[in-house]
Design a protein around this motif. Structure first.
Motif, PDB file in Angstrom:
ATOM      1  N   ASP A  70     -13.701   1.941  52.268  1.00 34.30           N
ATOM      2  CA  ASP A  70     -13.749   0.762  51.395  1.00 34.30           C
ATOM      3  C   ASP A  70     -14.881  -0.198  51.765  1.00 34.30           C
ATOM      4  O   ASP A  70     -15.088  -1.205  51.083  1.00 34.30           O
TER       5      ASP A  70
ATOM      6  N   THR B 284     -19.783   7.316  44.992  1.00 33.77           N
ATOM      7  CA  THR B 284     -18.742   6.635  45.763  1.00 33.77           C
ATOM      8  C   THR B 284     -19.247   5.396  46.499  1.00 33.77           C
ATOM      9  O   THR B 284     -18.694   4.316  46.367  1.00 33.77           O
TER      10      THR B 284
ATOM     11  N   GLU C 232     -17.856   2.002  44.831  1.00 30.43           N
ATOM     12  CA  GLU C 232     -16.660   1.500  45.499  1.00 30.43           C
ATOM     13  C   GLU C 232     -16.955   0.266  46.351  1.00 30.43           C
ATOM     14  O   GLU C 232     -16.058  -0.536  46.609  1.00 30.43           O
TER      15      GLU C 232
ATOM     16  N   ASN D 170     -11.838   1.306  44.915  1.00 30.32           N
ATOM     17  CA  ASN D 170     -11.500   2.659  44.472  1.00 30.32           C
ATOM     18  C   ASN D 170     -10.888   2.607  43.079  1.00 30.32           C
ATOM     19  O   ASN D 170     -10.035   1.769  42.804  1.00 30.32           O
TER      20      ASN D 170
END
Length: 751
Positions: free
Chosen positions: A319, A654, A658, A663
């Motif tokens: 994250d 990603t 993100e 997400n």
């Protein structure tokens, strides 16, 4: 004294940022401009020689500080580079290595992709490396490796075997050359010419010593291996891509369609699994660092400590809210120690400012923990010793550390966020000294073994120039003054070149927004002019600066053809601190568009602006912003040009996506609202889209989805797709057609 077009009349503007006042000097052109008044054409924008004149890249100082070397394009082909040198003592400039002496040929697909990630474009010599003793230069070319000897002046080809070599490096002491071939790591002993494969299991989904897609595209890491200072070991990544979704992507060319299989890590989907190994060069034995039980992580940085016994690496959570600087003793690879841990409720910005000191057991680290990037001094035990810089301004980069004299040299925005200056501060702390003098953008390149540096400078009124300075900032000589006089490529057009007016506005949360406005030439205050809002708008970027940019050539063309051009850096953009960046977290395209509307509201107050004829134009994230503008705010924008846009963030990678949206499995609503697709019905008219049909960054599917949605709604729009073009739309012919098409569209929509 006769004034030239480069004469600066300083306009003092007082700006307020987070309750701290800055007096900012910004350049403005003198009314009497010396230079030709030949109108700029689109063909000339992209032709050779480059309008910026001698604007070298790959700038380096030899280890002894005796030579300045750089890559320069040829007069008849600005995209073909040779290696040049300047003798520091005499100032004599000469070609060091002619690229015609090296092999030429087609690049491997891996190298093409790597260069695209690095934004390196051209032919000839594109990269080079000095040996530590300054006697040799390593030059990769078309998959082959060459050594240039300074003493003999000859180029020799290295015996590296069959296949295409990428990411070649000279070892720290110059005894070896390493490279990647066939997804494995090789080392060539320069003394006995023995070639050794240090890894052997590379191939297919396994890549040794190579940076994965998101590391190259989003982390600014283009390598996957690192020599220890004593040359005894190499740390390297082992990437397993088998879990990443394998996408069959159509690359559409003029003469056919190429089906390319690419493992693309879509937001929310599986990433690569990464390992960190340490291989002993002599024995070939590899030890593996224990990165922890959680395999769904990133490894953005790796760096050896000076003792060659300890290796640092930066561990980042999926994250991106947790970043840990860890160190491991190579004799105990299963046990790592956390030296620094950074946490954020939004995201942690990566940097390349880690510096381990040699004369004391300390290291330098930059952090945004107080809202702005600043320099901190730590002991190697992980204890914070001192914050060395502070204030409501940001550090760009640590340029050099002179331990002998106790100085840290760095670039930053202490005086104004629209310029980058060079400063220094003592390792012991204290007052900050500014070394650079001119208003604009400075980048410093220091010699390793001598207290001198190169200042690579540019501004709105000065194409890139290079000067040599001592450690106190005094200019010793010009390396390339690049003065715009008769004979300079820009001179015929200089008399019509326009410098913008800078303005600050207020966002809805009270934060300061910087903008710049280019007026048409000739300008008549009694006329009404259409406006083109040129936008990027995305994070990690800044457009409103006092800098020279080839991206501004089309702006100059537009103002010479009767358009006002306006730019504004909205919240979320770079170099303004976390308070300015973080409002976009978990919902893109909303705050950014609101700020751009503030800019249009300001434009509407100007008597010379045609309020009914305002267009928005951008590429990449700017293309996304252009779609959001024309779909969500048609009362603000009559027309839009959207180049290579992201249309649905599920289609992007990603690490980037993100970082800002989280997400998609936990922020479904944010992804939905950040896509352009829900707003298609708000579109009325006036849209032009373009996209490279071989784009492997923002996939072509992003545009085709918008095409289909608009067609299903019965909405009329225009599109231009370029066979074989990647994300950056390179090539003189492609760019000529593109900009002619954009100009024609704007003339029809706004005039």
């Amino acid at each position: 004294m006769k004034k030239t077009w480069l004469t600066m009349a300083l306009a003092s503007v007082t700006l307020c940022i987070s309750s701290q006042l800055y007096a900012v000097n910004l350049p403005a052109l003198d009314k009497h401009i010396v230079g030709g008044k030949e109108p700029l054409t689109i063909e000339r924008m992209n032709a050779s020689p480059a309008l910026a004149g001698k604007s070298p890249r790959g700038l380096k100082l030899s280890p002894d500080g005796g030579r300045v070397t750089y890559l320069a394009g040829r007069a008849d082909n600005q995209s073909f580079y040779d290696l040049w040198q300047v003798d520091v003592k005499t100032g004599k400039t000469s070609i060091l290595v002619n690229a015609d002496k090296l092999a030429s040929g087609e690049l491997s697909n891996e190298e093409k992709a790597r260069r695209e990630r690095q934004r390196i474009y051209g032919q000839g010599i594109m990269e080079y490396q000095w040996s530590a003793d300054g006697k040799f230069v390593l030059i990769p070319a078309s998959g082959k490796l060459y050594l240039f000897s300074l003493s003999s002046g000859k180029v020799s080809s290295l015996p590296i075997g069959e296949g295409f070599a990428t990411d070649a490096k000279l070892s720290p002491k110059g005894h070896f050359v390493s490279f990647i071939r066939g997804q494995n790591l090789f080392v060539l002993n320069l003394a006995n010419k023995k070639l050794t494969a240090l890894t052997k299991d590379g191939g297919g989904a396994i890549k040794n010593g190579m940076a994965e897609f998101v590391a190259q595209e989003e982390m600014g890491r283009y390598t996957g291996y690192w020599w220890s200072p004593d040359e005894s070991k190499i740390a390297f990544t082992r990437v397993d891509e088998s879990g990443v979704e394998l996408v069959t992507r159509n690359e559409i060319y003029a003469d056919g369609i190429k089906l390319t299989q690419q493992r693309y890590p879509y937001a929310g989907k599986t990433n690569v699994e990464i390992g960190l190994g340490i291989v002993t060069v002599k024995s070939g034995k590899t030890q593996w660092v224990d990165l922890g039980k959680n395999k769904d992580i990133y490894l953005p940085r790796v760096k050896w400590l000076p003792d060659s016994q300890n290796l640092s690496y930066q561990w980042q959570s999926r994250d991106q809210q947790d970043l840990q600087l860890r160190v491991v003793d190579v004799s105990k690879p299963k046990s790592s120690k956390v030296l620094v841990q950074e946490r954020s409720k939004a995201w942690i910005n990566l940097h390349k400012n880690l510096r381990f000191l040699k004369k004391q057991s300390d290291f330098l680290w930059t952090s945004e923990r107080d809202g702005f990037s600043h320099i901190y001094l730590y002991g190697v035990d992980g204890k914070l010793k001192k914050q060395l810089t502070q204030g409501k301004w940001a550090i760009d980069a640590i340029s050099h550390v002179d331990e002998k004299s106790g100085w840290i040299y760095f670039t930053g925005r202490k005086d104004t966020p629209v310029e980058r200056q060079l400063y220094r501060v003592k390792l012991s702390g204290g007052n900050i000294e500014r070394l650079s003098e001119k208003s604009g953008m400075h980048k410093a390149v220091f010699a390793k073994n001598k207290s001198i540096y190169l200042d690579y400078f540019n501004s709105l009124t000065q194409p890139p120039q290079i000067s040599l300075h001592n450690s106190s900032g005094k200019r010793l000589s010009w390396i390339e003054q690049n003065k715009v006089v008769k004979g300079h490529p820009l001179y015929p057009y200089a008399g019509l070149w326009q410098v913008p007016e800078f303005k600050t506005l207020k966002a809805e949360d009270g934060q300061t927004l910087y903008s710049r406005l280019f007026k048409p030439v000739p300008f008549d205050a009694n006329k009404k002019y259409p406006v083109v809002v040129r936008v990027y708008g995305g994070p990690h970027a800044q457009r409103v600066t006092n800098s020279w940019s080839s991206q501004d050539y089309f702006t100059q063309y537009l103002v010479q053809n009767g358009f006002v051009v306006f730019q504004l850096d909205n919240r979320g953009s770079a170099n303004r601190g976390t308070k300015f960046e973080f409002p976009i977290y978990k919902h893109l395209g909303d705050v950014e568009l609101n700020d751009q509307k503030v800019g249009v509201d300001y434009l509407r107050t100007l008597p010379f602006v045609d309020k009914k004829n305002v267009a928005i134009y951008g590429h990449s994230y700017g293309g996304y912003m252009a779609l959001m503008g024309i779909f969500k705010a048609p009362d603000y924008f009559k027309a839009a040009i959207s180049g290579a846009p992201v249309s649905d963030w599920h289609l992007y990678d990603t690490h980037y996506t993100e970082r800002y949206l989280g997400n998609p499995n936990s922020n479904k609503k944010g992804y939905e609202l950040s896509s352009v697709m829900p707003y298609v019905k708000g579109y009325q008219s006036g849209l032009l889209m373009y996209h490279g049909m071989a784009d492997d960054n923002v996939l072509f599917e992003n545009s085709t989805r918008v095409y289909k949605a608009l067609q299903d709604e019965g909405k009329l729009f225009q599109m231009i797709d370029y066979p074989g073009s990647k994300h950056s739309m390179r090539g003189e012919k492609v760019r000529n057609h593109l900009y002619k098409s954009l100009a024609d569209f704007l003339n029809k929509e706004l005039k």
